[in-house]
Design an enzyme around this catalytic site. Structure first.
Site, short mmCIF file in Angstrom:
data_model
loop_
_atom_site.label_atom_id
_atom_site.label_comp_id
_atom_site.label_asym_id
_atom_site.label_seq_id
_atom_site.Cartn_x
_atom_site.Cartn_y
_atom_site.Cartn_z
N ASP A 30 0.80 -1.32 -0.12
CA ASP A 30 0.07 -0.16 0.09
C ASP A 30 0.93 1.34 0.05
O ASP A 30 2.08 1.19 -0.43
CB ASP A 30 -0.83 -0.15 1.20
CG ASP A 30 -0.33 -0.43 2.73
OD1 ASP A 30 1.09 0.12 2.70
OD2 ASP A 30 -0.97 -0.90 3.35
N SER A 31 0.49 2.32 0.58
CA SER A 31 1.15 3.69 0.51
C SER A 31 2.43 3.36 1.21
O SER A 31 3.39 4.31 0.82
CB SER A 31 0.38 4.64 1.51
OG SER A 31 0.18 4.35 2.59
N ILE A 32 2.89 2.67 2.36
CA ILE A 32 3.91 2.63 3.06
C ILE A 32 4.98 2.02 2.07
O ILE A 32 6.29 2.31 1.89
CB ILE A 32 3.76 1.86 4.29
CG1 ILE A 32 2.77 2.37 5.13
CG2 ILE A 32 5.26 1.66 4.77
CD1 ILE A 32 2.25 1.46 6.42
#
Lengths: 242, 242
Positions: free
Chosen positions: A10-12
């Protein structure tokens, strides 16, 4: 020519090439040895990630990745009835979706090294401060994620890794070993500071090293410049490139 | 699926995924839009780079890069009769080698966007300090590179770009516009500080934007998470992935 290591998450993961990011650090660790390919999708949960599988990892690929990190859960663990509920995935489904992702990767390449990474811990106070800085008085009073619920998702991730015989990084636990983890490792209660990124980098490198993907043991893709004879450069390239 | 942008060069390219590096920053700029592929070879000059061309850019590739930065010259400009003379390439040959590299890239793909980058300026005092810190009293008194000789190589690079109608970044000149460039942009008189990396990133993005490779105008490879309907996620993926 160089093997590929894919970072799926995901965004991480998507943000992991920002300054101090764990993806960029991994690219530097495997410099001239493997290509680090970022397949991070901000805001995605495992349910949505399934739609990408056949596009990102086609079954007929002649060069599937040699390794992949699978790093989801931070969005799946968003709470029902709160501001991020759209991203929520029930915990049993989260585990089954992860299983489908791993099975697909193994179908692409039976020898692929899959590393499951749990979501990081959640600092509820940090999340609240962040929401207030963005939304002011309109910010929700109730947290949209809690550390305790995220723990349950992290546990399922680790359990699945054991069931499937996979390597894993228990980031949720690892980060909380350090006093002051809330501000040290998290920038907004959820995403990572450069120090938090360094923990992910260090843990992924450790797991890769313990498996068979140790950068120091891999050779450069072409001769090191010191091995090139200035008067007869062809020699070094004949030895290594033919 | 995503287009590839290849960074071809010497150590200044190879090290570009270190913290604050221009390659990693470029990967972040083109996040979910293009893959940044690092093909930097520390210590290499253009003569040695030629040996890699057919390996890195095979003529029969079905997916050649859409763009490439070609960033050599810092080693070619090493002086004869000094400690780095092994890396020296005569200036006429440097220009012809660059021409061969560009021709090969164009042969792989006639539409490839090639950006030539000149070597950065050399801070002779910084080089000397660095040599003394490594070799102590054994360090050469005489510089192995000078800023004036590197200027001649930078000029040939820019001239070639004009002759071939290519985009270019005159890093040698650009950096020296700033007072205190010696310590601000160079860590050892030759390699880049994070601020020096930021200049390269900014200039490459500017040139890409002026051509047709502007990240803000490119679309994400899959739906942004805000476009996904929590109750009917399939819809967003049907529209974008079929």
């Amino acid at each position: 020519m160089r093997p590929q290591i894919v970072l799926f998450g995901d965004s991480i993961t998507q943000q992991s090439f920002r300054s101090g990011g764990w993806g960029a650090a991994l690219a530097d660790t495997y410099s001239r040895k493997a290509d680090i390919v970022n397949r991070g999708y901000g805001g995605y949960n495992t349910r949505w990630a399934l739609f990408l599988l056949h596009h990102l990892f086609p079954l007929d690929s002649t060069k599937p990745p040699v390794a992949a990190t699978v790093f989801f859960g931070a969005n799946d663990a968003a709470l029902l009835g709160r501001s991020s509920e759209r991203q929520h995935v029930p915990i049993e489904e989260y585990k089954e979706n992860l299983r489908k992702i791993v099975r697909h990767l193994k179908e692409c390449s039976p020898t692929v090294l899959v590393v499951l990474i749990t979501p990081p811990p959640v600092d509820e106070a940090g999340r609240k401060e962040y929401a207030q800085s963005v939304y002011g008085e309109k910010a929700d009073e109730l947290p949209e994620r809690t550390n305790e619920v995220t723990r349950l998702y992290a546990e399922q991730c680790i359990e699945l890794a054991k069931e499937m015989g996979l390597c894993s990084v228990d980031l949720w636990s690892k980060m909380q070993e350090r006093e002051g983890w809330q501000k040290k490792f998290l920038s907004d209660g959820l995403h990572l500071t450069p120090e938090g990124n360094a923990v992910v980098h260090q843990e992924v490198v450790r797991v890769f090293n313990e498996a068979w993907l140790s950068a120091p043991e891999m050779s450069y893709d072409f001769p090191h410049h010191s091995q090139i004879d200035g008067k007869d450069p062809e020699k070094a390239f004949q030895q290594r490139c033919l």
